[in-house]
Design a protein around this motif. Structure first.
Motif, mmCIF file in Angstrom:
data_model
loop_
_atom_site.group_PDB
_atom_site.id
_atom_site.type_symbol
_atom_site.label_atom_id
_atom_site.label_comp_id
_atom_site.label_asym_id
_atom_site.label_seq_id
_atom_site.Cartn_x
_atom_site.Cartn_y
_atom_site.Cartn_z
ATOM 1 N N TYR A 145 0.813 -1.220 0.000
ATOM 2 C CA TYR A 145 0.000 0.000 0.000
ATOM 3 C C TYR A 145 0.844 1.267 0.000
ATOM 4 O O TYR A 145 0.416 2.321 -0.499
ATOM 5 C CB TYR A 145 -0.923 0.006 1.225
ATOM 6 N N ALA A 146 2.048 1.205 0.583
ATOM 7 C CA ALA A 146 2.852 2.428 0.729
ATOM 8 C C ALA A 146 3.337 2.950 -0.613
ATOM 9 O O ALA A 146 3.441 4.168 -0.813
ATOM 10 C CB ALA A 146 4.042 2.173 1.645
ATOM 11 N N GLN A 147 3.666 2.039 -1.534
ATOM 12 C CA GLN A 147 4.099 2.411 -2.876
ATOM 13 C C GLN A 147 5.195 3.486 -2.862
ATOM 14 O O GLN A 147 5.153 4.454 -3.621
ATOM 15 C CB GLN A 147 2.899 2.881 -3.714
ATOM 16 N N LEU A 148 6.177 3.298 -1.981
ATOM 17 C CA LEU A 148 7.267 4.267 -1.899
ATOM 18 C C LEU A 148 8.216 4.110 -3.081
ATOM 19 O O LEU A 148 8.490 2.989 -3.518
ATOM 20 C CB LEU A 148 8.045 4.070 -0.598
ATOM 21 N N PRO A 149 8.731 5.199 -3.618
ATOM 22 C CA PRO A 149 9.708 5.069 -4.707
ATOM 23 C C PRO A 149 11.007 4.466 -4.195
ATOM 24 O O PRO A 149 11.381 4.656 -3.030
ATOM 25 C CB PRO A 149 9.916 6.519 -5.160
ATOM 26 N N VAL A 150 11.684 3.725 -5.067
ATOM 27 C CA VAL A 150 12.980 3.148 -4.720
ATOM 28 C C VAL A 150 14.066 4.052 -5.281
ATOM 29 O O VAL A 150 14.172 4.238 -6.493
ATOM 30 C CB VAL A 150 13.118 1.729 -5.286
ATOM 31 N N SER A 151 14.847 4.634 -4.396
ATOM 32 C CA SER A 151 15.876 5.589 -4.808
ATOM 33 C C SER A 151 17.089 4.863 -5.387
ATOM 34 O O SER A 151 17.329 3.685 -5.114
ATOM 35 C CB SER A 151 16.318 6.442 -3.616
ATOM 36 N N SER A 152 17.882 5.598 -6.143
ATOM 37 C CA SER A 152 19.098 5.038 -6.725
ATOM 38 C C SER A 152 20.204 4.993 -5.680
ATOM 39 O O SER A 152 20.149 5.650 -4.639
ATOM 40 C CB SER A 152 19.552 5.891 -7.906
#
Length: 429
Positions: free
Chosen positions: A336-343
């Motif tokens: 549910y959080a759908q956080l972006p994955v950083s580089s």
């Protein structure tokens, strides 16, 4: 107790699968008592039917895995064949024909866990995979159930026994990488082709699974930064010891400081001897979890091997069978959080950099200027010189990985820098 047995189909009968079959047979009464119904091995799909498999009735052996999962009377399919295909098709077919699934397939879960979850939910079935990450260590269930009411900020661990054995031998005996790898191979800890382990692919798949569960976000294998450990040298261990550290291949999953994104990475790193992970020896695994309310937790134990992994598989089998009896399902995907994955460039940590430089006045000043120009603050410097050449070891304060990369590229262009001998991150402080 219900008298009709719950039927289990086993896909694969190698090191892990054979142990699953053995324990199901030898502990049948105990398993029935824990589940509330007998559990029966209804079929075993293999590639080589002529191989002798003690304790398994020959009539249970089949080479037609598809027909086995399509039978319609199977309650649980245990998939321990590994790889992407045919495992993915067999699992989704099992869901379609009424079976729940227990899998140890880290590669498939890391690549297409979302698709498997969706298939399980569509058919109202369970997908459990405790054995996919750390062998016998209870880790998946604590993360997605015991800590479901908490906020996890970081998961850092040793999740590959082969690499930990190699690095432990290098640390404790002074052996070089190849010598330690040869010993691991001779003892059966390393495969004939150890690439998946020593280049971090195995650990990266596990990191993707852990990050997804910990942060309620879909994290795929392609999202995980990966570095292998083949370039780690005895000199790196000597430098680590001078800093009061050792070196481990770590899987690190963490939230950004502002909580708006996450990162997942695998690479060798120096960690202080005071950190609990530093004392993990030989082929053992350990995972260190930092949660907002629960604080710091560590899960430790054998991370591979037939019997330990089978223990985790059968724990899932018991849970899934109980759900079947209760006409319920366990936890599904939580994204549910759908956080972006950083580089990787946005990761902030410390660094240990070893340079081969000319032994003459002004070199240290030139090097320090390059660090300053890229916004990387120096913590300590150690220099040793002899016969016109010198080694310069720089340990930085915390800085973004992108800043470090820029620093290293600029250092390589200095006439006074003969080469960058080693770059290693410093974690766990």
């Amino acid at each position: 107790m219900r008298t009709r047995p719950l039927k289990v189909a086993l896909l694969g009968c190698g090191v892990v699968g054979s142990e699953v079959a053995r324990i199901m047979t030898t502990h049948a009464d105990d398993l029935a008592a824990r589940i509330g119904a007998p559990v029966e091995l209804a079929g075993v799909a293999v590639r080589r039917p002529d191989k002798v498999r003690g304790g398994i009735a020959p009539e249970l052996i089949t080479t037609d895995a598809t027909a086995l999962v399509k039978r319609g009377d199977i309650d649980v399919v245990v998939e321990v064949i590994g790889g992407i295909e045919p495992a993915r098709t067999l699992i989704t077919t099992a869901f379609e024909h009424g079976a729940s699934v227990v899998s140890a397939n880290k590669a498939l879960l890391a690549q297409d866990g979302a698709g498997l979850y969706e298939a399980a939910a569509r058919h109202g079935k369970d997908l459990y995979y405790e054995a996919a990450v750390a062998g016998a260590i209870p880790l998946i269930r604590p993360l997605r159930e015991s800590l479901a009411g908490d906020k996890i900020n970081r998961v850092m661990g040793i999740v590959n026994g082969t690499t930990n054995f190699i690095l432990d031998k290098m640390d404790s005996t002074g052996a070089g990488y190849q010598e330690a790898l040869d010993e691991a191979t001779a003892l059966g800890y390393a495969e004939a082709d150890p690439t998946a382990d020593v280049e971090g692919f195995d650990a990266a798949a596990k990191a993707a699974i852990l990050a997804g569960i910990a942060f309620h976000t879909r994290v795929r294998l392609d999202d995980v930064y990966r570095e292998g450990m083949t370039e780690v040298t005895a000199a790196d261990f000597a430098s680590a010891k001078r800093m009061g550290c050792t070196i481990k291949l770590l899987a690190i999953c963490e939230r950004a400081a502002d909580g708006a994104s996450v990162t997942a990475r695998v690479h060798p790193a120096m960690i202080p001897l005071s950190h609990p992970l530093a004392s993990v020896r030989e082929a053992y695994n350990a995972v260190f979890v930092e949660a907002e309310a629960a604080g710091r937790l560590m899960f430790y134990g054998p991370g591979a091997g037939g019997a330990p992994t089978a223990s985790a598989v059968l724990g899932d089998v018991v849970a899934v069978c109980r759900n079947r009896l209760n006409e319920a399902t366990g936890p599904g995907e939580s994204a549910y959080a759908q956080l972006p994955v950083s580089s990787m460039g946005e990761v902030v940590t410390r660094y240990h950099i070893s340079l081969d430089v000319a032994d003459k006045p002004g070199v240290l000043a030139q090097v320090a200027t390059v660090f300053a120009e890229h916004g990387v603050s120096i913590d300590t410097v150690r220099q040793q010189g002899k016969d016109g050449e010198a080694s310069l070891v720089v340990v930085t304060h915390r800085a973004p990985d992108a800043a470090l990369s820029g620093t290293v590229e600029a250092l390589r262009k200095l006439d006074t820098v003969r080469g960058v001998a080693s770059i290693m991150r410093v974690e766990g402080e």
